[in-house]
Design a protein around this motif. Structure first.
Motif, PDB file in Angstrom:
ATOM      1  N   LYS A   1       0.855  -1.178   0.000  1.00 56.92           N
ATOM      2  CA  LYS A   1       0.000   0.000   0.000  1.00 56.92           C
ATOM      3  C   LYS A   1       0.894   1.231   0.000  1.00 56.92           C
ATOM      4  CE  LYS A   1      -3.877   2.475   1.989  1.00 56.92           C
ATOM      5  NZ  LYS A   1      -4.899   2.593   3.060  1.00 56.92           N
ATOM      6  N   ASN A   2       1.163   1.684  -1.188  1.00 53.86           N
ATOM      7  CA  ASN A   2       1.893   2.925  -1.408  1.00 53.86           C
ATOM      8  C   ASN A   2       1.074   3.720  -2.405  1.00 53.86           C
ATOM      9  OD1 ASN A   2       4.436   2.413   0.122  1.00 53.86           O
ATOM     10  ND2 ASN A   2       4.534   0.673  -1.276  1.00 53.86           N
ATOM     11  N   TYR A   3       0.634   4.869  -1.999  1.00 53.85           N
ATOM     12  CA  TYR A   3      -0.448   5.534  -2.722  1.00 53.85           C
ATOM     13  C   TYR A   3      -0.129   5.817  -4.184  1.00 53.85           C
ATOM     14  CZ  TYR A   3      -2.247   5.990   1.961  1.00 53.85           C
ATOM     15  OH  TYR A   3      -2.690   5.715   3.226  1.00 53.85           O
ATOM     16  N   ASP A   4       1.146   5.887  -4.533  1.00 54.10           N
ATOM     17  CA  ASP A   4       1.489   6.152  -5.923  1.00 54.10           C
ATOM     18  C   ASP A   4       1.454   4.892  -6.782  1.00 54.10           C
ATOM     19  OD1 ASP A   4       3.604   5.045  -4.564  1.00 54.10           O
ATOM     20  OD2 ASP A   4       5.133   6.038  -5.787  1.00 54.10           O
ATOM     21  N   SER A   5       1.560   3.706  -6.138  1.00 55.63           N
ATOM     22  CA  SER A   5       1.687   2.486  -6.947  1.00 55.63           C
ATOM     23  C   SER A   5       0.793   1.338  -6.512  1.00 55.63           C
ATOM     24  CB  SER A   5       3.138   2.002  -6.924  1.00 55.63           C
ATOM     25  OG  SER A   5       3.535   1.687  -5.599  1.00 55.63           O
ATOM     26  N   SER A   6       0.167   1.428  -5.336  1.00 52.39           N
ATOM     27  CA  SER A   6      -0.645   0.309  -4.870  1.00 52.39           C
ATOM     28  C   SER A   6      -1.610   0.765  -3.791  1.00 52.39           C
ATOM     29  CB  SER A   6       0.260  -0.807  -4.328  1.00 52.39           C
ATOM     30  OG  SER A   6      -0.487  -1.977  -4.071  1.00 52.39           O
ATOM     31  N   LEU A   7      -2.881   0.365  -3.949  1.00 52.73           N
ATOM     32  CA  LEU A   7      -3.935   0.793  -3.028  1.00 52.73           C
ATOM     33  C   LEU A   7      -4.099  -0.116  -1.823  1.00 52.73           C
ATOM     34  CD1 LEU A   7      -6.724   1.669  -5.652  1.00 52.73           C
ATOM     35  CD2 LEU A   7      -5.308   3.291  -4.353  1.00 52.73           C
ATOM     36  N   GLY A   8      -3.480  -1.296  -1.843  1.00 50.52           N
ATOM     37  CA  GLY A   8      -3.745  -2.270  -0.794  1.00 50.52           C
ATOM     38  C   GLY A   8      -4.999  -3.063  -1.099  1.00 50.52           C
ATOM     39  N   MET A   9      -5.311  -4.015  -0.234  1.00 50.85           N
ATOM     40  CA  MET A   9      -6.481  -4.876  -0.444  1.00 50.85           C
ATOM     41  C   MET A   9      -7.336  -4.961   0.811  1.00 50.85           C
ATOM     42  SD  MET A   9      -5.327  -8.295  -2.536  1.00 50.85           S
ATOM     43  CE  MET A   9      -4.883  -8.257  -4.278  1.00 50.85           C
TER      44      MET A   9
END
Length: 296
Positions: free
Chosen positions: A228-236
């Motif tokens: 979860k890194n806002y520039d590349s991944s939103l998380g689940m």
């Protein structure tokens, strides 16, 4: 969707690998790291940050110190108190119980030779030995930290698997047990109701960085870390993680500690992009315990 379908199919077609790492980057965006290993070729081992000590260190440092081929973060632990680094939930290492679950929670257990792996929701009964008699102790698991369990020989501990109680004797023979929450998939079926494990609703429904472990039909293990890194991944969410583990062929799956703890190390390198907390992208969180993949 076509990219995800293609990658999932490629994972399924290579399910008989010994050691295989894949990275999926989607347009959602999502960054997903998948490691599949054959336990016939690699030894799986749980480890504290420092043996027989309540402490914390990065997954990278622990992996290096243990000469591990790979590692992911393990179960949950306390932070920011006198018990900082104290493992939460079930944790049994080298046939010795360090901490016990105080709720019915998911766990993975396996034997010394890494031949048998099981997942279930487990609860634990603890007996004190007094005058050669067993006395059932009530819900004292919150207070285990007051005992020196590394030297205490006056307790008998019995695991009670909930979803498949017929495996009682197998669970009690396991040398290693690592707890998580929630159990995602059990014997090929997605868990429909997580309320038994009594987690916060936001923990299930919010998007977080996640770490999970799965078992496939061929007994291979799959480790998944979602950033979860806002520039590349939103998380689940937990449901999204459950669906993903099911789609890549896991017949059993368990969510481990996540958030800033989520970390995957391969060949002494951090593969994903962990963060210490929501606003700290520079530091790597130190964890209490990990799951190691070692050369046999």
């Amino acid at each position: 969707k076509r990219i995800i379908t293609y990658l999932i199919l490629s994972i399924l077609l290579t399910s008989f690998v010994d050691f295989d790492y894949k990275h999926i980057q989607t347009n959602d965006p999502l960054s997903i790291h998948i490691l599949e290993i054959n336990p016939k070729k690699y030894k799986i081992q749980a480890s504290l940050a420092i043996d027989k000590k309540i402490s914390k260190d990065t997954v990278l440092n622990i992996a290096k110190n243990k000469n591990a081929k790979a590692a992911v973060n393990g179960g949950f632990f306390k932070t920011g108190s006198l018990l900082d680094g104290f493992p939460m939930g079930a944790l049994k290492i080298e046939n010795f119980w360090l901490t016990l679950p105080f709720k019915s929670r998911g766990a993975i257990g396996f034997d010394k030779n890494c031949k048998t792996f099981l997942m279930d929701r487990i609860f634990v009964d603890v007996y004190a030995i007094l005058n050669n008699q067993k006395i059932l102790i009530g819900n004292f698991n919150h207070y285990l930290h007051k005992l020196n369990l590394f030297e205490n020989n006056n307790l008998e501990i019995f695991v009670n698997p909930i979803l498949n109680p017929q495996n009682y004797s197998i669970w009690n023979d396991f040398e290693t047990v690592v707890g998580g929450t929630p159990l995602l998939i059990f014997e090929g079926e997605k868990i429909k109701d997580f309320s038994e494990e009594k987690t916060l609703l936001s923990f299930l429904t919010d998007r977080h960085a996640r770490t999970a472990i799965g078992i496939k039909d061929n007994n291979n293990l799959t480790f998944v870390v979602v950033d979860k890194n806002y520039d590349s991944s939103l998380g689940m969410t937990i449901e999204e993680l459950q669906n993903f583990m099911y789609e890549i062929g896991c017949t059993n799956a368990l969510n481990l500690d996540g958030g800033g703890s989520s970390c995957m190390v391969i060949d002494n390198k951090i593969i994903n992009k962990p963060r210490c907390d929501e606003n700290d992208f520079e530091n790597i969180r130190k964890v209490s315990n990990v799951i190691l993949i070692l050369e046999k």
